[in-house]
Write a protein that holds these residues in place. Structure first.
Motif, PDB file in Angstrom:
ATOM      1  N   SER A  25       0.852  -1.190   0.000  1.00 50.37           N
ATOM      2  CA  SER A  25       0.000   0.000   0.000  1.00 50.37           C
ATOM      3  C   SER A  25       0.886   1.237   0.000  1.00 50.37           C
ATOM      4  CB  SER A  25      -0.934   0.004   1.211  1.00 50.37           C
ATOM      5  OG  SER A  25      -0.185   0.096   2.397  1.00 50.37           O
ATOM      6  N   LYS A  26       0.266   2.389  -0.142  1.00 50.95           N
ATOM      7  CA  LYS A  26       1.024   3.635  -0.144  1.00 50.95           C
ATOM      8  C   LYS A  26       1.525   3.929   1.266  1.00 50.95           C
ATOM      9  CE  LYS A  26      -1.356   5.892  -3.926  1.00 50.95           C
ATOM     10  NZ  LYS A  26      -2.117   7.081  -4.310  1.00 50.95           N
ATOM     11  N   PRO A  27       2.805   4.266   1.428  1.00 52.07           N
ATOM     12  CA  PRO A  27       3.343   4.538   2.762  1.00 52.07           C
ATOM     13  C   PRO A  27       2.625   5.681   3.477  1.00 52.07           C
ATOM     14  CG  PRO A  27       5.122   4.380   1.152  1.00 52.07           C
ATOM     15  CD  PRO A  27       3.839   4.337   0.396  1.00 52.07           C
ATOM     16  N   GLN A  28       2.263   6.755   2.771  1.00 51.77           N
ATOM     17  CA  GLN A  28       1.599   7.873   3.427  1.00 51.77           C
ATOM     18  C   GLN A  28       0.214   7.481   3.927  1.00 51.77           C
ATOM     19  OE1 GLN A  28       2.671   7.738   0.305  1.00 51.77           O
ATOM     20  NE2 GLN A  28       1.346   8.779  -1.124  1.00 51.77           N
ATOM     21  N   ARG A  59      -0.792  -4.811  -4.975  1.00 51.88           N
ATOM     22  CA  ARG A  59      -0.619  -3.436  -4.530  1.00 51.88           C
ATOM     23  C   ARG A  59      -1.980  -2.772  -4.498  1.00 51.88           C
ATOM     24  NH1 ARG A  59       3.581  -1.811  -3.096  1.00 51.88           N
ATOM     25  NH2 ARG A  59       5.681  -1.896  -3.781  1.00 51.88           N
ATOM     26  N   VAL A  60      -2.249  -2.029  -3.422  1.00 50.00           N
ATOM     27  CA  VAL A  60      -3.555  -1.401  -3.251  1.00 50.00           C
ATOM     28  C   VAL A  60      -3.362   0.105  -3.085  1.00 50.00           C
ATOM     29  CG1 VAL A  60      -5.635  -1.323  -1.844  1.00 50.00           C
ATOM     30  CG2 VAL A  60      -4.405  -3.478  -2.106  1.00 50.00           C
ATOM     31  N   ALA A  61      -4.018   0.871  -3.944  1.00 44.55           N
ATOM     32  CA  ALA A  61      -3.949   2.327  -3.848  1.00 44.55           C
ATOM     33  C   ALA A  61      -5.319   2.911  -3.525  1.00 44.55           C
ATOM     34  CB  ALA A  61      -3.431   2.907  -5.165  1.00 44.55           C
ATOM     35  N   GLU A  62      -6.298   2.077  -3.361  1.00 42.02           N
ATOM     36  CA  GLU A  62      -7.675   2.506  -3.102  1.00 42.02           C
ATOM     37  C   GLU A  62      -7.837   2.973  -1.659  1.00 42.02           C
ATOM     38  OE1 GLU A  62     -11.436   3.414  -3.213  1.00 42.02           O
ATOM     39  OE2 GLU A  62     -10.403   2.737  -5.024  1.00 42.02           O
ATOM     40  N   PRO A  63      -8.411   4.177  -1.433  1.00 42.59           N
ATOM     41  CA  PRO A  63      -8.618   4.654  -0.057  1.00 42.59           C
ATOM     42  C   PRO A  63      -9.566   3.780   0.756  1.00 42.59           C
ATOM     43  CG  PRO A  63      -8.984   6.428  -1.634  1.00 42.59           C
ATOM     44  CD  PRO A  63      -8.783   5.183  -2.421  1.00 42.59           C
ATOM     45  N   GLY A  90     -13.743   0.863   3.596  1.00 42.13           N
ATOM     46  CA  GLY A  90     -14.109   2.226   3.933  1.00 42.13           C
ATOM     47  C   GLY A  90     -12.888   3.096   4.119  1.00 42.13           C
ATOM     48  N   GLU A  91     -13.026   4.343   3.736  1.00 43.46           N
ATOM     49  CA  GLU A  91     -11.967   5.330   3.931  1.00 43.46           C
ATOM     50  C   GLU A  91     -12.137   5.948   5.310  1.00 43.46           C
ATOM     51  OE1 GLU A  91     -10.280   9.425   1.876  1.00 43.46           O
ATOM     52  OE2 GLU A  91     -11.964   8.374   0.980  1.00 43.46           O
ATOM     53  N   ILE A  92     -11.048   6.137   6.022  1.00 40.22           N
ATOM     54  CA  ILE A  92     -11.092   6.732   7.352  1.00 40.22           C
ATOM     55  C   ILE A  92     -10.555   8.156   7.263  1.00 40.22           C
ATOM     56  CG2 ILE A  92     -10.198   6.631   9.703  1.00 40.22           C
ATOM     57  CD1 ILE A  92     -10.085   3.630   9.452  1.00 40.22           C
TER      58      ILE A  92
END
Length: 115
Positions: A25-28, A59-63, A90-92
């Protein structure tokens, strides 16, 4: 598509701050979820090494992976397994509230007899 998010949280034996190592996933995104869990849920990660992976190496970039990621991290931090039947997305937000995720094409069939 269903994904399995895996997390490992272990005490850090290094002199430096805890390391967050996402493999899928994205580090940020991981850092944001960790910050929300620390600030809003009271879970301490600062003295721990954190490892995150998606089973199968995707790899997942989805919020929408925020909620499953937070659940996996909280489960790993508390050393308590989640139910095997649990599925989440869900996005947090920064206030630790779930943000509604658009789900185009997601249609749930209604059970028979439900109008």
């Amino acid at each position: 598509m269903l994904l399995e998010i895996q997390a490992l949280v272990s005490p850090s034996y290094l002199q430096i701050a805890a390391q967050a190592r996402p493999r899928a996933s994205k580090p940020q995104r991981l850092l944001q979820v960790l910050a929300v869990l620390e600030r809003r849920a009271g879970l301490a990660f600062s003295q721990h090494d954190v490892y995150v992976s998606v089973a199968g190496g995707m790899r997942v970039a989805e919020p929408a992976v925020d909620l499953p990621l937070a659940l996996a991290l909280a489960s790993a931090r508390g050393d308590a397994p989640l139910p095997a039947s649990l599925a989440s997305f869900g996005e947090i937000g920064l206030a630790a509230r779930c943000v509604r995720c658009p789900t185009p094409g997601l249609v749930r069939p209604r059970p028979r007899g439900w109008g």
